[in-house]
Write a protein that holds these residues in place. Structure first.
Motif: not given
Length: 323
Positions: A194-207
């Motif tokens: 499932p897609k991430i929801g508003k109550a969740d936290s994302a662990v993200v790599n980014y540039t």
């Protein structure tokens, strides 16, 4: 504004190529005027709009106002030492373009560059776009013209933004989807679940980068090390954890992350209204669209059994400030 001007003076080193065609001035300053338009030369105290490209001895671009999407808009200070780049600026008028090389030894002697700075020259490719001359104008009239200049330049940037985004998409052959808010996104790798929801936290790599290609931030050590001046040895390069949908990041991220599921990779092309708007931030000028390459490493769901925080005493709501 003077600080910004002087920052550019210590931001880069110049070309190591020969000095053919250059004239020499005090302090070892070299200059070559490519376009010489009619008009009075710039004077200290005038306000200028100019585009700059700064390169080092290896011919690497270290600063490029064209890529940033905004020219340098600044008051011209008095030269601080013999051979100061300002001396070269004062040789120009509106419409002129030139290459100006500042001798590193002169800059070091004037304490305007670190003693261990390497290279032979600080080099600027300069194009003078506009000059507001102080002359005999009263301070009130002069400031009024400068204020109007800022309004005109920012209006130009705001008007040009949609075209810049479309050009970036076209140049990079991105078949992006546009959301109702104006966010453009491309899913480059599908995740699962499932897609991430508003109550969740994302662990993200980014540039993150400007649409001209210059990277201004990343969580990936190898990317930082590959971009000169970006790497910070004191920073722990690793995926970041952020709460989603609560305004802890720019709106473009809040919306974009909710389009992803675990393992997804995506490109977000974010207009300024969903990023840093008319103010800009750090290396990001006003009305500047930005691009993020993101990877959603993990989704952290809230713990339903976690203890609830203690209720805080209710405070009266703050009234909005009167305009």
């Amino acid at each position: 504004m003077k600080k910004n001007f002087l920052f550019l003076a210590v931001a880069a080193i110049g070309f190591a190529s020969c000095n053919s065609g250059f004239k020499k001035s005090d302090g070892g300053l070299l200059y070559n005027i490519h376009e010489d338009k009619e008009g009075a030369n710039i004077k200290a105290g005038d306000f200028v709009v100019m585009n700059l490209v700064v390169k080092n001895d290896a011919d690497s671009v270290l600063n490029n106002s064209y890529d940033q999407g905004m020219p340098v808009i600044t008051a011209v200070p008095q030269p601080q030492y013999k051979g100061d780049v300002v001396n070269g600026i004062l040789l120009l008028s509106q419409g002129d373009s030139a290459t100006i090389r500042v001798n590193i030894d002169s800059a070091k002697a004037g304490n305007h560059i670190p003693k261990d700075f390497k290279g032979k020259y600080l080099t600027y490719q300069v194009k003078i776009e506009k000059v507001i001359a102080k002359g005999k104008l009263s301070d009130q009239v002069f400031q009024g013209r400068v204020t109007e200049l800022f309004k005109t330049e920012t209006a130009k940037m705001e008007k040009a933004e949609p075209g810049k985004i479309q050009k970036y998409l076209d140049d990079n052959k991105l078949k992006a989807t546009k959301t109702a808010s104006g966010l453009y996104y491309v899913i480059t790798k599908e995740g699962s679940g499932p897609k991430i929801g508003k109550a969740d936290s994302a662990v993200v790599n980014y540039t993150g980068k400007l649409i001209g290609g210059k990277i201004f931030d990343t969580s990936i050590k190898e990317v930082a090390q590959a971009n000169k001046g970006l790497y910070n040895a004191m920073r722990p390069y690793k995926p970041i954890r952020i709460a989603v949908g609560v305004g802890s990041v720019i709106p473009g991220w809040d919306e974009g992350l909710q389009l992803l599921n675990k393992g997804s990779k995506a490109t977000f092309v974010i207009p300024s209204k969903l990023a840093y708007g008319q103010q800009g931030a750090g290396p990001i000028p006003p009305f500047t669209p930005i691009v993020f390459e993101v990877e959603l490493i993990d989704i952290v769901h809230p713990d339903p059994n976690a203890p609830k925080p203690a209720a805080l005493p209710q405070m009266p709501m703050q009234q909005p400030a009167s305009k």
